[in-house]
Design an enzyme around this catalytic site. Structure first.
Site, mmCIF file in Angstrom:
data_model
loop_
_atom_site.group_PDB
_atom_site.id
_atom_site.type_symbol
_atom_site.label_atom_id
_atom_site.label_comp_id
_atom_site.label_asym_id
_atom_site.label_seq_id
_atom_site.Cartn_x
_atom_site.Cartn_y
_atom_site.Cartn_z
ATOM 1 N N ASN A 121 44.937 36.839 47.862
ATOM 2 C CA ASN A 121 44.560 37.023 46.458
ATOM 3 C C ASN A 121 43.956 35.795 45.788
ATOM 4 O O ASN A 121 44.411 35.338 44.731
ATOM 5 C CB ASN A 121 45.762 37.530 45.650
ATOM 6 N N ASN B 59 42.589 41.072 45.127
ATOM 7 C CA ASN B 59 43.080 42.269 44.436
ATOM 8 C C ASN B 59 42.102 42.618 43.324
ATOM 9 O O ASN B 59 41.738 41.744 42.531
ATOM 10 C CB ASN B 59 44.470 41.985 43.859
ATOM 11 N N PRO B 60 41.638 43.880 43.214
ATOM 12 C CA PRO B 60 40.664 44.227 42.169
ATOM 13 C C PRO B 60 41.114 43.854 40.760
ATOM 14 O O PRO B 60 40.271 43.556 39.899
ATOM 15 C CB PRO B 60 40.522 45.747 42.328
ATOM 16 N N SER C 238 52.535 45.443 48.958
ATOM 17 C CA SER C 238 51.840 44.340 48.306
ATOM 18 C C SER C 238 50.764 43.793 49.232
ATOM 19 O O SER C 238 50.724 44.102 50.431
ATOM 20 C CB SER C 238 52.829 43.235 47.949
ATOM 21 N N THR C 239 49.889 42.964 48.676
ATOM 22 C CA THR C 239 48.850 42.335 49.492
ATOM 23 C C THR C 239 49.467 41.517 50.619
ATOM 24 O O THR C 239 48.970 41.510 51.747
ATOM 25 C CB THR C 239 47.956 41.444 48.622
ATOM 26 N N GLY C 240 50.588 40.834 50.315
ATOM 27 C CA GLY C 240 51.239 40.016 51.332
ATOM 28 C C GLY C 240 51.698 40.832 52.519
ATOM 29 O O GLY C 240 51.448 40.477 53.677
ATOM 30 N N HIS D 209 55.047 46.954 42.813
ATOM 31 C CA HIS D 209 55.568 46.549 44.113
ATOM 32 C C HIS D 209 57.052 46.201 44.004
ATOM 33 O O HIS D 209 57.530 45.818 42.934
ATOM 34 C CB HIS D 209 54.812 45.331 44.645
#
Length: 386
Positions: free
Chosen positions: A185, A207-208, A293-295, A341
């Protein structure tokens, strides 16, 4: 449809031109006529110094048009071998079909009909020739021995536990050894943060919502966004244009900004079906959040491509695990996460994987003289916690 691929060495194009001559002679001997007006020449040249000029190709006395991109069997191929043109063309075409899907939903058609319409008229476009263009550059490079995985990957989260951790050398050591690193991110790597989080990466995510809150949805000046990417060098930027309806134009503007302002970073798009299947998988493992989540998403990618995985900056709690002193949520700010999240549940999943020896979860500060990456048989570093 015919295509010729020729390789030029030391500015010697003779072999390539001989191939063109052979094709012309073969066609003439077999009563076939080449349509020179429909014949195109595309030159892929990645040399740092492009001093020489390429003499145009002639077929039967007619000069062949040279182009920067062309469409071959439905796939747009450009001279820089990126997939921005191909992807933007597919997205634009699929976006036109979304109007009809909205109309069907507005008149309350059944979910089954809506799904069938989507798969037949929209998904079929987005996945057109996907085996050719999707994942190019993401997968591990095969070696002469046929290895299918990278040896070591460092996935770096943004937790406040990285503050004053001095883990930058540990993270950079893997990347300098030719392994892979991931940052999540668009985190700051400069401004003094590099000593704690490293300064090198191969893949960075976006992330958008970051484009909305920090860069005004890229509706005005886009240079600040592109300048932000300079610290990531020529790594890849993973975008999610198909996660939600609002993210499609956002991610396309991001990709166009990178192209227009000539940033060396390479934007790549995530397959929406992969993200959907990943959500279902982690849900089966006890994660009840709407989406990982992104992670956790990047850890999942690492699990597929890397033999040894090291995680840094994955600590979702407000106190340090050793000193128990207060931590900011991120190492660069204290913006709290949304309820979208469930970070503690994700951490429990990562801790289980760590305990099983699947990956190594680093929660310790780096100390001079310490071994960067312990041997697989050594006790988990997390076990040193009280």
């Amino acid at each position: 449809m015919n295509d010729i691929a020729g390789k030029c060495n030391n500015n010697d194009e003779s072999a390539y031109r001989e191939e063109v001559r052979h094709l012309t002679v073969w066609c003439a001997n077999n009563n076939l006529a080449l349509n020179t007006k429909k014949t195109k020449e595309l030159i892929v040249d990645f040399r740092k110094t492009k001093g020489c000029t390429h003499t145009p190709i002639h077929i039967n006395g007619t000069e062949v048009e040279r182009v920067t991109s062309f469409r071959f069997l439905g796939v747009h191929i450009s001279e820089d071998l990126s997939w921005i043109l191909n992807t933007s063309t597919l997205v634009k075409k699929a976006h036109q079909r979304l109007f009809f899907l909205r109309r069907l939903k507005k008149i309350h058609m059944s979910p089954l009909i809506l799904e069938n319409f989507y798969r037949c008229t929209i998904e079929s476009i987005l996945t057109s020739c996907i085996t050719v263009w999707y994942g190019i550059g993401l997968g591990p490079k095969s070696t002469a021995e046929g290895a299918s995985k990278w040896d070591t990957c460092a996935v770096v989260g943004n937790s406040g536990i990285l503050t004053n951790s001095n883990c930058g050398k540990m993270i950079n050591s893997a990347l300098l050894s030719g392994e892979k690193g991931v940052q999540c991110n668009l985190p700051p790597l400069d401004e003094g943060y590099g000593k704690n989080v490293g300064i090198k990466t191969d893949l960075v995510t976006e992330n958008p919502t970051i484009l909305i809150h920090k860069y005004g949805s890229l509706m005005a000046r886009r240079r600040p966004f592109v300048e932000r990417l300079h610290s990531y060098g020529n790594s890849m930027l993973l975008l999610h244009p198909f996660s939600f309806g609002f993210s499609t134009p956002l991610c396309m503007r991001a990709a166009y900004s990178i192209e227009d302002l000539e940033s060396p970073i390479l934007p790549v798009f995530c397959n929406p079906e992969y993200l959907q299947n990943l959500t279902l998988f982690w849900r089966s493992q006890g994660l009840r959040a709407p989406r990982p989540s992104t992670g956790l998403f990047m850890v999942s990618l690492a699990l597929e491509h890397c033999a040894n995985i090291h995680l840094y900056g994955f600590w979702p709690f407000s106190n340090h695990p050793h000193g128990l002193y207060a931590l900011s949520h991120h190492y660069y700010d204290d913006v709290k996460p949304s309820s979208f999240h469930t970070m503690p549940v994700e951490f429990d999943i990562l801790l289980r994987l760590h305990s099983q020896g699947v990956l190594r979860l680093h929660l310790e500060d780096f100390r001079p003289g310490e071994k960067y990456f312990p041997d697989p048989g050594s006790p988990p570093l997390f076990d040193d916690m009280d």
